[in-house]
Design an enzyme around this catalytic site. Sequence first.
Site, mmCIF file in Angstrom:
data_model
loop_
_atom_site.group_PDB
_atom_site.id
_atom_site.type_symbol
_atom_site.label_atom_id
_atom_site.label_comp_id
_atom_site.label_asym_id
_atom_site.label_seq_id
_atom_site.Cartn_x
_atom_site.Cartn_y
_atom_site.Cartn_z
ATOM 1 N N LYS A 137 0.874 -1.186 0.000
ATOM 2 C CA LYS A 137 0.000 0.000 0.000
ATOM 3 C C LYS A 137 0.901 1.223 0.000
ATOM 4 O O LYS A 137 2.043 1.161 0.470
ATOM 5 C CB LYS A 137 -0.872 0.032 1.260
ATOM 6 C CG LYS A 137 -2.112 0.893 1.119
ATOM 7 C CD LYS A 137 -3.245 0.080 0.527
ATOM 8 C CE LYS A 137 -4.450 0.916 0.156
ATOM 9 N NZ LYS A 137 -5.575 0.059 -0.239
ATOM 10 N N ASP A 166 -6.983 4.153 -4.584
ATOM 11 C CA ASP A 166 -7.649 4.057 -3.276
ATOM 12 C C ASP A 166 -8.261 5.445 -3.052
ATOM 13 O O ASP A 166 -8.494 6.172 -4.035
ATOM 14 C CB ASP A 166 -6.645 3.667 -2.170
ATOM 15 C CG ASP A 166 -7.338 3.246 -0.866
ATOM 16 O OD1 ASP A 166 -7.829 2.114 -0.784
ATOM 17 O OD2 ASP A 166 -7.406 4.067 0.079
HETATM 18 P P1 NDP Z 1 -12.884 7.774 -3.019
HETATM 19 O O1 NDP Z 1 -11.803 8.735 -2.859
HETATM 20 O O2 NDP Z 1 -13.447 7.507 -4.362
HETATM 21 O O3 NDP Z 1 -14.100 8.097 -2.057
HETATM 22 C C1 NDP Z 1 -13.928 8.208 -0.680
HETATM 23 C C2 NDP Z 1 -15.241 8.610 -0.039
HETATM 24 O O4 NDP Z 1 -15.119 8.526 1.372
HETATM 25 C C3 NDP Z 1 -15.608 10.050 -0.318
HETATM 26 O O5 NDP Z 1 -16.994 10.177 -0.272
HETATM 27 C C4 NDP Z 1 -14.940 10.790 0.838
HETATM 28 O O6 NDP Z 1 -15.511 12.062 1.112
HETATM 29 C C5 NDP Z 1 -15.173 9.834 1.973
HETATM 30 N N1 NDP Z 1 -14.071 9.966 2.950
HETATM 31 C C6 NDP Z 1 -12.752 9.771 2.720
HETATM 32 N N2 NDP Z 1 -12.022 10.005 3.809
HETATM 33 C C7 NDP Z 1 -12.896 10.373 4.748
HETATM 34 C C8 NDP Z 1 -12.763 10.748 6.100
HETATM 35 N N3 NDP Z 1 -11.564 10.785 6.711
HETATM 36 N N4 NDP Z 1 -13.890 11.043 6.768
HETATM 37 C C9 NDP Z 1 -15.112 11.002 6.166
HETATM 38 N N5 NDP Z 1 -15.295 10.654 4.881
HETATM 39 C C10 NDP Z 1 -14.210 10.345 4.197
HETATM 40 O O7 NDP Z 1 -12.307 6.401 -2.390
HETATM 41 P P2 NDP Z 1 -12.825 4.913 -2.568
HETATM 42 O O8 NDP Z 1 -14.284 4.875 -2.776
HETATM 43 O O9 NDP Z 1 -11.934 4.246 -3.538
HETATM 44 O O10 NDP Z 1 -12.466 4.301 -1.143
HETATM 45 C C11 NDP Z 1 -13.405 4.233 -0.077
HETATM 46 C C12 NDP Z 1 -12.990 3.129 0.875
HETATM 47 O O11 NDP Z 1 -12.943 1.876 0.170
HETATM 48 C C13 NDP Z 1 -11.588 3.291 1.486
HETATM 49 O O12 NDP Z 1 -11.591 2.733 2.774
HETATM 50 C C14 NDP Z 1 -10.718 2.426 0.578
HETATM 51 O O13 NDP Z 1 -9.547 2.002 1.231
HETATM 52 C C15 NDP Z 1 -11.662 1.275 0.317
HETATM 53 N N6 NDP Z 1 -11.400 0.440 -0.852
HETATM 54 C C16 NDP Z 1 -11.247 0.970 -2.094
HETATM 55 C C17 NDP Z 1 -11.037 0.137 -3.181
HETATM 56 C C18 NDP Z 1 -10.953 0.653 -4.555
HETATM 57 O O14 NDP Z 1 -10.814 -0.164 -5.473
HETATM 58 N N7 NDP Z 1 -11.043 1.945 -4.806
HETATM 59 C C19 NDP Z 1 -10.902 -1.314 -3.016
HETATM 60 C C20 NDP Z 1 -11.149 -1.774 -1.670
HETATM 61 C C21 NDP Z 1 -11.360 -0.910 -0.648
HETATM 62 P P3 NDP Z 1 -14.738 13.409 0.646
HETATM 63 O O15 NDP Z 1 -14.879 13.432 -0.845
HETATM 64 O O16 NDP Z 1 -15.428 14.488 1.344
HETATM 65 O O17 NDP Z 1 -13.316 13.232 1.082
HETATM 66 O O1 2IT Z 2 -7.964 -1.654 -0.700
HETATM 67 C C1 2IT Z 2 -7.905 -2.157 -1.839
HETATM 68 O O2 2IT Z 2 -8.058 -3.371 -2.008
HETATM 69 C C2 2IT Z 2 -7.691 -1.273 -2.982
HETATM 70 N N1 2IT Z 2 -7.612 -0.059 -2.802
HETATM 71 C C3 2IT Z 2 -7.510 -1.845 -4.355
HETATM 72 C C4 2IT Z 2 -6.096 -2.273 -4.573
HETATM 73 C C5 2IT Z 2 -5.766 -2.737 -5.962
HETATM 74 O O3 2IT Z 2 -4.584 -3.049 -6.156
HETATM 75 O O4 2IT Z 2 -6.623 -2.782 -6.841
#
Ligand code: NDP
Ligand code: 2IT
Length: 449
Positions: A122, A162
């Site tokens: 990561k 992420d």
């Molecule tokens: P994005 O950046 O697309 O979206 C994040 C969302 O969460 C936004 O709505 C953001 O609001 C909110 N957010 C982020 N940080 C905070 C915080 N500290 N407090 C409150 N709200 C917050 O990210 P993802 O959708 O990709 O990721 C969301 C979650 O999913 C994370 O935990 C990530 O690790 C996990 N994840 C992502 C994967 C992926 O493929 N993208 C895979 C597996 C897990 P704002 O815009 O206001 O910051």
């Molecule tokens: O938390 C996660 O699994 C991710 N942000 C996706 C990682 C990846 O390599 O696609």
Amino acid sequence: MEDFLKKCEESNPGEKEFLQAVTEVVKSVKPVLDRHPEYLKEKILERMVEPDRIIIFRVPWLDDKGEVQVNRGYRIQMNSAIGPYKGGLRFHPSVNLSILKFLAFEQTFKNALTTLPMGGGKGGSNFDPKGKSDREVMRFCQSFMTELFRHVGQFTDVPAGDIGVGAREIGYLFGQYKRLQNEFVGVLTGKSLSFGGSLIRPEATGYGVVYFASEMLATRGETLEGKVCLVSGAGNVAQYTAEKLLAFGAKVVTMSDSNGYIYAEQGITREQLAYIMELKNVRRGRISEYAEKYKDALYVPVDPAKDYNPLWDHKADCAFPCATQNEINAKDAANLLKNGVSLVCEGANMPTVLEGVDILLDSKILYAPSKAANAGGVLTSGLEMSQNSMRLSWTREEVDSRLHTTMKAIHKACVNAAETYGTPGNYVDGANIAGFLKVADAMMAQGIV
Ligand code: NDP
Ligand code: 2IT
């Protein structure tokens, strides 16, 4: 166990998120260690909590006013026992070593569950893409990759997105890698379709979360049809979780960002979800705008004086935390149960505090931890790597079908591991044990490295 955790705390002082993730895994794998003392003897856990290496670097860049800005960049190369390091990059002002180490640690077990050969990693930066111009984001990404490129590679370490890192950032990072290395290879996943991205990768995490939830419900003879669902977040994972929930006939009543949440009692429609996607992905606006446009929705801003999140305090059947770590505290977990929620499926990484996890597990509701439920994203990244290696691209149907089949397999692996080690129905133990066994066996076979 206590001794091990104490030592871990001493060698990683103040890293509360990392220690939280380690504590949960150690509790789950205790019965495995009791039955297999060889893992204890070979110090498998001690080796798992020590990253292979951590790279920390300066990221200087010029903003639009021509002023110098400096951020900190990181890559945690956690564990490569079963494949090249794989895991996302997070750009968010809260990023620090503890958060990235917890994410890399979790990623190691998650990647093992995907059935594909990927180790855990990561990275990211405390850079905040919010309010920056595209040019600023580009200059930051180019500077970030100017250091990172020497540490990554298609067979070494393959980053992805992420929080704060989506298709735009991956494009800039890829362009700079290609320029520095003079090689067009699948060194990053989450690429756009025109240069080696995979169909369904943007949708994969959210779709996978909903496939996992359906499998859990099926064990009780239920489906998502008609279920009222609380979703947090409005980013990549939340959007496609909501999309698939609607496709499965469920009703999504909340979405949020870091400033507040919207509550739409009658349920968000497909058109309204399309509006949210345009608002967040194109205009990069705030979720509060939704309630300005759709008057039947309520907007509730974050209230720092509250010791709970009111988003989790609505009558519902299912909850899908898809924003960030520790967004469900003990009080929130109790509120979910009080409001009739009987399924919690984690899209975000480690969204529930340890005490909250215990409350949900004790209640015997269906509860899926992130490392199993959100594995569809990295799994589909693995499929992107395969397509890049073959120089082929699969159809939407092909990728979605592999995603769906593998999410079912991950569900089954969790159920089986929990049963074998004495806690049937406990998906936390199931995911930790199944992931641990695969990585541990590979480490045992490779000697003391
Ligand atoms: P994005 O950046 O697309 O979206 C994040 C969302 O969460 C936004 O709505 C953001 O609001 C909110 N957010 C982020 N940080 C905070 C915080 N500290 N407090 C409150 N709200 C917050 O990210 P993802 O959708 O990709 O990721 C969301 C979650 O999913 C994370 O935990 C990530 O690790 C996990 N994840 C992502 C994967 C992926 O493929 N993208 C895979 C597996 C897990 P704002 O815009 O206001 O910051
Ligand atoms: O938390 C996660 O699994 C991710 N942000 C996706 C990682 C990846 O390599 O696609």
